[in-house]
Design a protein around this motif. Sequence first.
Motif, PDB file in Angstrom:
ATOM      1  N   ASN A 121       0.781  -1.247   0.000  1.00  0.00           N
ATOM      2  CA  ASN A 121       0.000   0.000   0.000  1.00  0.00           C
ATOM      3  C   ASN A 121       0.810   1.292   0.000  1.00  0.00           C
ATOM      4  O   ASN A 121       0.238   2.362  -0.206  1.00  0.00           O
ATOM      5  N   LEU A 122       2.102   1.180   0.225  1.00  0.00           N
ATOM      6  CA  LEU A 122       2.915   2.400   0.251  1.00  0.00           C
ATOM      7  C   LEU A 122       2.870   3.159  -1.074  1.00  0.00           C
ATOM      8  O   LEU A 122       2.742   4.398  -1.065  1.00  0.00           O
ATOM      9  N   PRO A 123       2.942   2.469  -2.225  1.00  0.00           N
ATOM     10  CA  PRO A 123       2.850   3.221  -3.487  1.00  0.00           C
ATOM     11  C   PRO A 123       1.554   4.029  -3.580  1.00  0.00           C
ATOM     12  O   PRO A 123       1.567   5.176  -4.021  1.00  0.00           O
ATOM     13  N   SER A 124       0.428   3.452  -3.121  1.00  0.00           N
ATOM     14  CA  SER A 124      -0.843   4.198  -3.152  1.00  0.00           C
ATOM     15  C   SER A 124      -0.790   5.385  -2.209  1.00  0.00           C
ATOM     16  O   SER A 124      -1.314   6.457  -2.517  1.00  0.00           O
ATOM     17  N   ALA A 125      -0.183   5.188  -1.027  1.00  0.00           N
ATOM     18  CA  ALA A 125      -0.082   6.284  -0.066  1.00  0.00           C
ATOM     19  C   ALA A 125       0.737   7.422  -0.651  1.00  0.00           C
ATOM     20  O   ALA A 125       0.350   8.589  -0.557  1.00  0.00           O
ATOM     21  N   LEU A 126       1.865   7.071  -1.268  1.00  0.00           N
ATOM     22  CA  LEU A 126       2.732   8.108  -1.843  1.00  0.00           C
ATOM     23  C   LEU A 126       2.047   8.794  -3.032  1.00  0.00           C
ATOM     24  O   LEU A 126       2.214   9.996  -3.235  1.00  0.00           O
ATOM     25  N   ALA A 127       1.253   8.026  -3.760  1.00  0.00           N
ATOM     26  CA  ALA A 127       0.575   8.593  -4.930  1.00  0.00           C
ATOM     27  C   ALA A 127      -0.576   9.514  -4.528  1.00  0.00           C
ATOM     28  O   ALA A 127      -1.035  10.321  -5.312  1.00  0.00           O
ATOM     29  N   SER A 128      -1.049   9.363  -3.261  1.00  0.00           N
ATOM     30  CA  SER A 128      -2.215  10.136  -2.825  1.00  0.00           C
ATOM     31  C   SER A 128      -1.872  11.587  -2.522  1.00  0.00           C
ATOM     32  O   SER A 128      -2.751  12.413  -2.351  1.00  0.00           O
ATOM     33  N   PHE A 129      -0.588  11.911  -2.420  1.00  0.00           N
ATOM     34  CA  PHE A 129      -0.184  13.278  -2.073  1.00  0.00           C
ATOM     35  C   PHE A 129      -0.517  14.226  -3.211  1.00  0.00           C
ATOM     36  O   PHE A 129      -0.295  13.908  -4.369  1.00  0.00           O
ATOM     37  N   PRO A 130      -0.978  15.455  -3.060  1.00  0.00           N
ATOM     38  CA  PRO A 130      -1.310  16.023  -1.756  1.00  0.00           C
ATOM     39  C   PRO A 130      -2.809  15.961  -1.443  1.00  0.00           C
ATOM     40  O   PRO A 130      -3.233  16.474  -0.424  1.00  0.00           O
ATOM     41  N   ASP A 131      -3.607  15.379  -2.341  1.00  0.00           N
ATOM     42  CA  ASP A 131      -5.045  15.496  -2.113  1.00  0.00           C
ATOM     43  C   ASP A 131      -5.691  14.119  -2.164  1.00  0.00           C
ATOM     44  O   ASP A 131      -5.813  13.556  -3.251  1.00  0.00           O
ATOM     45  N   PRO A 132      -6.131  13.519  -1.088  1.00  0.00           N
ATOM     46  CA  PRO A 132      -5.995  14.035   0.268  1.00  0.00           C
ATOM     47  C   PRO A 132      -4.633  13.665   0.853  1.00  0.00           C
ATOM     48  O   PRO A 132      -4.098  12.608   0.511  1.00  0.00           O
ATOM     49  N   ALA A 133      -4.081  14.481   1.677  1.00  0.00           N
ATOM     50  CA  ALA A 133      -2.762  14.221   2.238  1.00  0.00           C
ATOM     51  C   ALA A 133      -2.811  12.973   3.108  1.00  0.00           C
ATOM     52  O   ALA A 133      -3.611  12.898   4.041  1.00  0.00           O
ATOM     53  N   PHE A 134      -1.961  12.046   2.806  1.00  0.00           N
ATOM     54  CA  PHE A 134      -1.918  10.773   3.532  1.00  0.00           C
ATOM     55  C   PHE A 134      -1.709  11.002   5.019  1.00  0.00           C
ATOM     56  O   PHE A 134      -2.412  10.443   5.851  1.00  0.00           O
ATOM     57  N   GLU A 135      -0.744  11.845   5.318  1.00  0.00           N
ATOM     58  CA  GLU A 135      -0.403  11.993   6.743  1.00  0.00           C
ATOM     59  C   GLU A 135      -1.545  12.614   7.551  1.00  0.00           C
ATOM     60  O   GLU A 135      -1.777  12.211   8.688  1.00  0.00           O
ATOM     61  N   THR A 136      -2.273  13.562   6.967  1.00  0.00           N
ATOM     62  CA  THR A 136      -3.394  14.175   7.693  1.00  0.00           C
ATOM     63  C   THR A 136      -4.450  13.115   7.996  1.00  0.00           C
ATOM     64  O   THR A 136      -4.959  13.019   9.106  1.00  0.00           O
ATOM     65  N   GLN A 137      -4.735  12.322   6.985  1.00  0.00           N
ATOM     66  CA  GLN A 137      -5.772  11.296   7.148  1.00  0.00           C
ATOM     67  C   GLN A 137      -5.359  10.215   8.144  1.00  0.00           C
ATOM     68  O   GLN A 137      -6.154   9.797   8.969  1.00  0.00           O
ATOM     69  N   VAL A 138      -4.113   9.788   8.032  1.00  0.00           N
ATOM     70  CA  VAL A 138      -3.693   8.686   8.896  1.00  0.00           C
ATOM     71  C   VAL A 138      -3.619   9.155  10.348  1.00  0.00           C
ATOM     72  O   VAL A 138      -4.018   8.425  11.272  1.00  0.00           O
ATOM     73  N   LEU A 139      -3.143  10.360  10.566  1.00  0.00           N
ATOM     74  CA  LEU A 139      -3.056  10.858  11.939  1.00  0.00           C
ATOM     75  C   LEU A 139      -4.456  11.046  12.526  1.00  0.00           C
ATOM     76  O   LEU A 139      -4.701  10.705  13.689  1.00  0.00           O
ATOM     77  N   ALA A 140      -5.380  11.548  11.707  1.00  0.00           N
ATOM     78  CA  ALA A 140      -6.768  11.704  12.172  1.00  0.00           C
ATOM     79  C   ALA A 140      -7.368  10.334  12.495  1.00  0.00           C
ATOM     80  O   ALA A 140      -8.097  10.173  13.482  1.00  0.00           O
ATOM     81  N   GLY A 141      -7.043   9.350  11.656  1.00  0.00           N
ATOM     82  CA  GLY A 141      -7.553   7.991  11.873  1.00  0.00           C
ATOM     83  C   GLY A 141      -7.042   7.395  13.176  1.00  0.00           C
ATOM     84  O   GLY A 141      -7.801   6.793  13.943  1.00  0.00           O
ATOM     85  N   ILE A 142      -5.755   7.578  13.449  1.00  0.00           N
ATOM     86  CA  ILE A 142      -5.182   7.043  14.702  1.00  0.00           C
ATOM     87  C   ILE A 142      -5.858   7.730  15.895  1.00  0.00           C
ATOM     88  O   ILE A 142      -6.294   7.071  16.838  1.00  0.00           O
ATOM     89  N   GLN A 143      -5.940   9.058  15.829  1.00  0.00           N
ATOM     90  CA  GLN A 143      -6.533   9.804  16.955  1.00  0.00           C
ATOM     91  C   GLN A 143      -7.958   9.329  17.220  1.00  0.00           C
ATOM     92  O   GLN A 143      -8.343   9.144  18.370  1.00  0.00           O
ATOM     93  N   ALA A 144      -8.713   9.130  16.147  1.00  0.00           N
ATOM     94  CA  ALA A 144     -10.115   8.724  16.316  1.00  0.00           C
ATOM     95  C   ALA A 144     -10.202   7.357  16.988  1.00  0.00           C
ATOM     96  O   ALA A 144     -11.072   7.141  17.851  1.00  0.00           O
ATOM     97  N   ILE A 145      -9.315   6.467  16.610  1.00  0.00           N
ATOM     98  CA  ILE A 145      -9.400   5.106  17.154  1.00  0.00           C
ATOM     99  C   ILE A 145      -8.873   5.032  18.587  1.00  0.00           C
ATOM    100  O   ILE A 145      -9.438   4.328  19.421  1.00  0.00           O
ATOM    101  N   ILE A 146      -7.802   5.790  18.893  1.00  0.00           N
ATOM    102  CA  ILE A 146      -7.238   5.652  20.256  1.00  0.00           C
ATOM    103  C   ILE A 146      -7.989   6.464  21.307  1.00  0.00           C
ATOM    104  O   ILE A 146      -7.744   6.293  22.489  1.00  0.00           O
ATOM    105  N   GLN A 147      -8.901   7.338  20.871  1.00  0.00           N
ATOM    106  CA  GLN A 147      -9.549   8.194  21.880  1.00  0.00           C
ATOM    107  C   GLN A 147     -10.441   7.413  22.845  1.00  0.00           C
ATOM    108  O   GLN A 147     -10.788   7.926  23.905  1.00  0.00           O
ATOM    109  N   VAL A 148     -10.784   6.195  22.484  1.00  0.00           N
ATOM    110  CA  VAL A 148     -11.596   5.392  23.415  1.00  0.00           C
ATOM    111  C   VAL A 148     -10.704   4.511  24.301  1.00  0.00           C
ATOM    112  O   VAL A 148     -11.194   3.769  25.138  1.00  0.00           O
ATOM    113  N   LYS A 149      -9.396   4.593  24.097  1.00  0.00           N
ATOM    114  CA  LYS A 149      -8.462   3.774  24.882  1.00  0.00           C
ATOM    115  C   LYS A 149      -8.123   4.492  26.193  1.00  0.00           C
ATOM    116  O   LYS A 149      -8.359   5.703  26.329  1.00  0.00           O
TER     117      LYS A 149
END
Lengths: 230, 100
Positions: free
Chosen positions: A144-172
């Motif tokens: 999946n790394l090639p897809s992640a790198l190809a996704s830049f800048p719209d939508p930015a991979f890092e923004t999405q992944v960080l938001a995803g982690i935050q959303a999942i860990i907030q119940v921990k």
Amino acid sequence: MSAVDIPILSGAALALLFAAFTVLYDCHVSIQDILKRVPLPIYRERPAIAVALACGLVAAVAFFFTNGRGDSLVDSVLSLKQTNPYLRGLSVGLMVLVLIRSKLSNFEGAAIGGEWAYNKGREWVVESLNTKWWAFKTAYCNRNLPSALASFPDPAFETQVLAGIQAIIQVKPQLYQVFVQSQITNVVKSRPSIPFDPASVQWEIYYRTLMNLALDYAGDAVFSGWKNFS
Amino acid sequence: MSSFSVVDLLQSSGPIALNELVMRLSEGPQEAVAAIKILQSEGMVSISGPLAKKFLPLKSVQEPTAGAAASEAFTDDEIMRASDTVIAPSRASLGRMFSR
């Protein structure tokens, strides 16, 4: 086989099954303490099944040393004075881990005997989980790394992944969140200062690190539904 | 210093590439490698991959303090590109966790 033996054999089988189930659950809980989140279903791991069955066999053998009258230590601890063989099987199965891990298995604080063997079994399970988890993460990133790198800048991979982690860990638990957040902060500090280039090794390492961080603490659910991710 | 230890991180993530481990810690590459060398000398981590040999103490140097034995130096760039050098928690480190 005489009719008298069937309840006894059933009791032993129940002891084996319930002990195995208890051990799988105990392994899951104790390993979760270390790994924070158990990355793979533990009941499918061969070492976990082997440890559970070994403890189950101890329970089945111990069952034959019980009669529910409480006239021996094993009987008093495991059978809870149950004379009914089915209930006694259930009781022995649920209690055998107490015997295996009791202070009887410790000498001056050092685990020996049952506790030592049980800890070795759990180490084996974690090692097996770690090996499989490493293989899974490597394959997932390579895929999946090639897809992640190809996704830049719209939508930015890092923004999405960080938001995803935050959303999942907030119940921990809070400690878990702080632990993961510290790592996120450190990784983001290492963000390449050069302009984004999908062919750049620095950006590839940065994206791979974000992806593995997400997998380690939030699981692949972070990426579910992502375009071109498999 | 990180608010968590290298061992905590390794135990929670499992095996991890050297460069990724360094990125997840707040220490710089050299400090992180020094910490890993100490853990290796204590038997708490196992290291595999092309840079594994550089973590071993140099044979000609006799250093009495555990973990401080001199070993080959790393450059920051070498550390940050070490995707194929893997640091994993050892059995001893897992055992210590379970016997707590």
